[in-house]
Design an enzyme around this catalytic site. Structure first.
Site, PDB file in Angstrom:
ATOM      1  N   SER A  48      73.094  -2.431  34.243  1.00  0.00           N
ATOM      2  CA  SER A  48      72.101  -3.125  35.053  1.00  0.00           C
ATOM      3  C   SER A  48      72.769  -4.009  36.096  1.00  0.00           C
ATOM      4  O   SER A  48      72.269  -4.160  37.206  1.00  0.00           O
ATOM      5  CB  SER A  48      71.149  -3.943  34.177  1.00  0.00           C
ATOM      6  OG  SER A  48      71.858  -4.898  33.415  1.00  0.00           O
ATOM      7  N   GLU A  49      73.924  -4.614  35.761  1.00  0.00           N
ATOM      8  CA  GLU A  49      74.684  -5.390  36.736  1.00  0.00           C
ATOM      9  C   GLU A  49      76.182  -5.245  36.531  1.00  0.00           C
ATOM     10  O   GLU A  49      76.668  -5.133  35.393  1.00  0.00           O
ATOM     11  CB  GLU A  49      74.330  -6.886  36.686  1.00  0.00           C
ATOM     12  CG  GLU A  49      73.024  -7.248  37.366  1.00  0.00           C
ATOM     13  CD  GLU A  49      71.871  -7.384  36.417  1.00  0.00           C
ATOM     14  OE1 GLU A  49      70.738  -7.634  36.871  1.00  0.00           O
ATOM     15  OE2 GLU A  49      72.091  -7.213  35.196  1.00  0.00           O
ATOM     16  N   THR A  50      76.892  -5.260  37.642  1.00  0.00           N
ATOM     17  CA  THR A  50      78.345  -5.311  37.691  1.00  0.00           C
ATOM     18  C   THR A  50      78.707  -6.447  38.629  1.00  0.00           C
ATOM     19  O   THR A  50      78.110  -6.592  39.695  1.00  0.00           O
ATOM     20  CB  THR A  50      78.930  -3.995  38.222  1.00  0.00           C
ATOM     21  OG1 THR A  50      78.551  -2.924  37.335  1.00  0.00           O
ATOM     22  CG2 THR A  50      80.440  -4.045  38.325  1.00  0.00           C
TER      23      THR A  50
END
Length: 278
Positions: A48-50
């Site tokens: 979902s996030e990096t």
């Protein structure tokens, strides 16, 4: 620019049990990476996030953070903030003030501190508030598969990603939702309801960034906390849970200090540590 090895960690956030929270990929030495290289790597991790840790531009910040979803960049997100701070500390980062880490990001400067529950961030002020327009509320209710009459309260709770929220009467109702998001691909929807013991249950539907249901969501919990507490619908200190419908056990601790600042925190655990070639 040619690729090189960079320090990397993958951190599980908001669960004391490893691999039952929400993971974030953290590139700890991102200096020199182009926007396209960051976006490409974020698409590849498929989380979902990096995040990408960079030298700060603001004199008072300890580091600068850029946050990418598979679909683009966010000015702020909660679990990536906590997971990145956790990885930064583990990699030898030392804050200028031993009592607080200052993260610079698209939403400005965010304070992070150590609490009994783990690292916690100061909830940013919402940039949009107020009730949902009747047509929008009807569209959200239809996507959730419920009637508008089952919505106890509703409003914009946007602190960067674009969140709106609806409150249902009980946590049981929240957990029972089986939404059809095909008609709300442009929205970021949070749903909250109370357990009998006073805990709150949250679910986060984020089709606008390509995530149908996020396991545990710091930014949503931060804005919902301000919304609930501000309306007198929640005490100044409470615990929320999130992720049960997607096989996770996220636990979020919400506290309010003497200055009425809301803090959102929880445990973080590193699952992967090494180097990545970017």
């Amino acid at each position: 620019m040619s690729s090189r090895e960079r320090a990397f960690a993958q951190v599980d956030v908001f669960s004391a049990t490893p691999f039952l929270g929400n993971p974030v990929a953290v590139v700890l030495d991102a200096d020199g990476l182009s926007d396209e290289a960051m976006a490409r790597f974020a698409r590849w991790t498929n989380l979902s996030e990096t995040t990408f840790v960079l030298p700060p531009r603001a004199a008072s910040a300890d580091y600068r953070l850029r946050i990418f979803t598979p679909g683009g960049e966010l000015p702020f997100a909660g679990h990536p903030t906590l997971g990145s701070a956790h990885a930064w500390l583990e990699s030898g980062g030392e804050p200028g003030d031993p009592d607080v880490i200052v993260q610079e990001c698209g939403a400005g400067l965010v304070q992070i501190r150590q609490t009994d529950a783990g690292l916690a961030f100061a909830a940013p002020a919402t940039t949009r508030s107020g009730p949902l327009e009747p047509a929008l509320l009807a569209r959200v209710a239809a996507a959730l598969g419920i009637g508008v009459d089952r919505v106890v309260a509703h409003g914009w709770v946007d602190n960067g990603p674009g969140w709106l929220a609806v409150q249902l009467s009980t946590a049981e109702e929240v957990l029972a939702l089986d939404p059809d998001l095909s008609g709300v691909r442009d929205l970021m929807i949070g749903v909250v309801g109370a357990h009998p013991d006073g805990r709150f249950e949250l679910r986060a539907f984020a089709p606008a960034i390509g995530v149908d249901e996020d396991p545990v969501t710091g930014s949503l919990n931060a804005s919902v906390a301000q919304w609930l507490i501000g309306r007198g619908a929640a005490p100044s200190r409470y615990t929320a849970s999130q992720g049960a419908r997607v096989g996770r056990e996220g636990t979020i601790a919400v506290t309010t200090d003497a200055a009425s600042q809301v803090w959102v925190g929880g445990p973080s655990t590193t699952g992967i540590r090494g180097r990545v070639l970017i």
